[in-house]
Design a protein around this motif. Structure first.
Motif, PDB file in Angstrom:
ATOM      1  N   ASP A   1       0.917  -1.159  -0.225  1.00 17.54           N
ATOM      2  CA  ASP A   1       0.151  -0.005  -0.012  1.00 17.54           C
ATOM      3  C   ASP A   1       0.876   1.316  -0.186  1.00 17.54           C
ATOM      4  O   ASP A   1       0.363   2.417   0.260  1.00 17.54           O
ATOM      5  N   LEU A   2       2.010   1.174  -0.750  1.00 15.63           N
ATOM      6  CA  LEU A   2       2.934   2.467  -0.630  1.00 15.63           C
ATOM      7  C   LEU A   2       2.322   3.114  -1.420  1.00 15.63           C
ATOM      8  O   LEU A   2       2.105   2.814  -2.630  1.00 15.63           O
ATOM      9  N   PRO A   3       2.175   4.643  -1.290  1.00 19.76           N
ATOM     10  CA  PRO A   3       1.425   5.651  -2.186  1.00 19.76           C
ATOM     11  C   PRO A   3       2.036   5.096  -3.702  1.00 19.76           C
ATOM     12  O   PRO A   3       3.032   5.334  -3.937  1.00 19.76           O
ATOM     13  N   ASP A   4       0.962   5.415  -4.501  1.00 20.30           N
ATOM     14  CA  ASP A   4       1.221   5.601  -6.111  1.00 20.30           C
ATOM     15  C   ASP A   4       2.365   6.445  -6.308  1.00 20.30           C
ATOM     16  O   ASP A   4       3.196   6.315  -7.444  1.00 20.30           O
ATOM     17  N   ASP A   5       2.325   7.722  -5.712  1.00 22.23           N
ATOM     18  CA  ASP A   5       3.057   8.833  -6.042  1.00 22.23           C
ATOM     19  C   ASP A   5       4.603   8.577  -5.606  1.00 22.23           C
ATOM     20  O   ASP A   5       5.259   9.494  -5.962  1.00 22.23           O
ATOM     21  N   VAL A   6       4.798   7.577  -4.681  1.00 24.94           N
ATOM     22  CA  VAL A   6       6.355   7.467  -4.309  1.00 24.94           C
ATOM     23  C   VAL A   6       7.108   6.557  -5.446  1.00 24.94           C
ATOM     24  O   VAL A   6       6.533   5.187  -5.236  1.00 24.94           O
ATOM     25  N   ASN A   7       7.796   6.914  -5.878  1.00 28.88           N
ATOM     26  CA  ASN A   7       8.525   6.082  -7.047  1.00 28.88           C
ATOM     27  C   ASN A   7      10.174   5.791  -6.531  1.00 28.88           C
ATOM     28  O   ASN A   7      10.584   5.023  -7.075  1.00 28.88           O
ATOM     29  N   THR A   8      10.505   6.626  -5.658  1.00 27.10           N
ATOM     30  CA  THR A   8      11.936   6.395  -5.026  1.00 27.10           C
ATOM     31  C   THR A   8      11.860   6.631  -3.593  1.00 27.10           C
ATOM     32  O   THR A   8      11.243   7.612  -3.121  1.00 27.10           O
ATOM     33  N   VAL A   9      12.311   5.814  -2.866  1.00 26.94           N
ATOM     34  CA  VAL A   9      12.556   5.662  -1.414  1.00 26.94           C
ATOM     35  C   VAL A   9      14.195   5.663  -1.187  1.00 26.94           C
ATOM     36  O   VAL A   9      14.828   5.037  -1.732  1.00 26.94           O
ATOM     37  N   THR A  10      14.480   6.692  -0.341  1.00 26.53           N
ATOM     38  CA  THR A  10      15.833   6.744  -0.109  1.00 26.53           C
ATOM     39  C   THR A  10      16.199   6.648   1.572  1.00 26.53           C
ATOM     40  O   THR A  10      15.255   7.143   2.351  1.00 26.53           O
ATOM     41  N   LEU A  11      17.048   5.653   1.869  1.00 30.69           N
ATOM     42  CA  LEU A  11      17.336   5.326   3.128  1.00 30.69           C
ATOM     43  C   LEU A  11      19.019   5.889   3.389  1.00 30.69           C
ATOM     44  O   LEU A  11      19.579   5.651   2.601  1.00 30.69           O
ATOM     45  N   VAL A  12      18.786   6.600   4.491  1.00 33.03           N
ATOM     46  CA  VAL A  12      20.131   7.137   4.885  1.00 33.03           C
ATOM     47  C   VAL A  12      20.534   6.754   6.147  1.00 33.03           C
ATOM     48  O   VAL A  12      19.692   6.702   7.090  1.00 33.03           O
ATOM     49  N   TYR A  13      21.778   6.088   6.338  1.00 34.90           N
ATOM     50  CA  TYR A  13      22.321   5.665   7.620  1.00 34.90           C
ATOM     51  C   TYR A  13      23.464   6.327   7.837  1.00 34.90           C
ATOM     52  O   TYR A  13      24.534   6.751   7.177  1.00 34.90           O
ATOM     53  N   THR A  14      23.209   7.021   9.126  1.00 30.26           N
ATOM     54  CA  THR A  14      24.393   7.866   9.652  1.00 30.26           C
ATOM     55  C   THR A  14      25.082   7.267  10.818  1.00 30.26           C
ATOM     56  O   THR A  14      24.239   6.758  11.705  1.00 30.26           O
ATOM     57  N   LEU A  15      26.456   7.161  10.948  1.00 29.46           N
ATOM     58  CA  LEU A  15      26.999   6.287  11.874  1.00 29.46           C
ATOM     59  C   LEU A  15      27.375   7.585  13.028  1.00 29.46           C
ATOM     60  O   LEU A  15      27.797   8.509  12.712  1.00 29.46           O
ATOM     61  N   TYR A  16      27.079   6.736  14.217  1.00 28.12           N
ATOM     62  CA  TYR A  16      27.311   7.656  15.523  1.00 28.12           C
ATOM     63  C   TYR A  16      28.216   7.142  16.611  1.00 28.12           C
ATOM     64  O   TYR A  16      27.902   5.689  16.777  1.00 28.12           O
ATOM     65  N   PRO A  17      28.945   7.613  17.314  1.00 29.31           N
ATOM     66  CA  PRO A  17      29.629   7.038  18.505  1.00 29.31           C
ATOM     67  C   PRO A  17      28.656   6.510  19.634  1.00 29.31           C
ATOM     68  O   PRO A  17      27.599   7.439  19.827  1.00 29.31           O
ATOM     69  N   VAL A  18      28.995   5.527  20.138  1.00 33.42           N
ATOM     70  CA  VAL A  18      28.311   5.045  21.457  1.00 33.42           C
ATOM     71  C   VAL A  18      29.338   5.306  22.508  1.00 33.42           C
ATOM     72  O   VAL A  18      30.155   4.637  22.570  1.00 33.42           O
ATOM     73  N   GLU A  19      28.982   6.143  23.701  1.00 31.85           N
ATOM     74  CA  GLU A  19      30.107   6.378  24.546  1.00 31.85           C
ATOM     75  C   GLU A  19      29.385   6.254  26.003  1.00 31.85           C
ATOM     76  O   GLU A  19      28.262   5.940  25.881  1.00 31.85           O
TER      77      GLU A  19
END
Length: 198
Positions: free
Chosen positions: A162-180
């Motif tokens: 059921d992804l909307p019809d007007d969504v033809n591109t999906v971008t996943l961004v993964y950003t690395l962060y330190p765990v302190e």
């Protein structure tokens, strides 16, 4: 003969004002403290700001929509304070909604000591985050890498039918962060979890 003290003693009024001010300050502090978690919950529920779910989800078995293809792009980047690299085997793929898909990501510790990190995801457009199911993702837990260690970890995901019809591109961004400031019990439990998975 002394007259009884008036009920509207100025000192009593000052005392009431002080207590009300203290209560108001405590309420404002509590609200400010709860604002970030409340915002995260709101974003997760509504998909606002591309926030995604933090827990693994089950595969939906309602079929694959083979009449439609959606482009999924992957962007990786490192936040400050972590000498790691994150790369993905392919920067862009085309998938059918409902189709479970696996993509491999590689973590590299370029530092000279062991460190902990976490990849935080976001999704664009934000409404697509409500239709992205992460079945297996490294973003569910913190990662530990030794000096110079390299590790490949898969991401398994599914876009709902059921992804909307007007969504033809999906971008996943993964950003690395330190765990302190990790304490020993957390490290031990994470290491034992890694041992169980290997």
């Amino acid at each position: 003969m002394t007259t009884p003290q008036s009920s509207d003693d100025p000192r009593e009024g000052v005392r009431r004002t002080v207590w009300r001010s203290v209560a108001a300050l405590a309420g404002m502090f509590a609200f400010a403290f709860a604002l970030v978690p409340l915002y995260d919950v709101f974003c997760e529920v509504t998909g606002l700001n591309g926030k995604t779910n933090n827990t693994a989800q089950a595969v939906m078995h309602d079929g694959v929509d083979e009449s439609r293809l959606v482009t999924v792009q992957f962007i990786t980047r490192s936040g400050s304070g972590l000498n790691w690299g994150l790369d993905v085997e392919t920067r862009q793929i085309r998938v059918h909604p409902g189709q479970p898909t696996e993509v491999s990501f590689t973590f590299d510790n370029h530092g000279d000591g062991e460190s902990w990190g976490r990849a935080v995801p976001s999704v664009s457009p934000s409404k697509a985050s409500l239709h992205l199911r992460k079945i297996s993702c490294f973003c569910f837990q913190e990662q530990r890498l030794g000096a110079g260690e390299r590790r490949e970890i898969p991401l398994v995901f599914q876009l709902s039918r059921d992804l909307p019809d007007d969504v033809n591109t999906v971008t996943l961004v993964y950003t690395l962060y330190p765990v302190e400031d990790r304490d020993a019990p957390q490290q031990a439990s994470a290491q034992s979890l890694e041992g169980e998975q290997s």
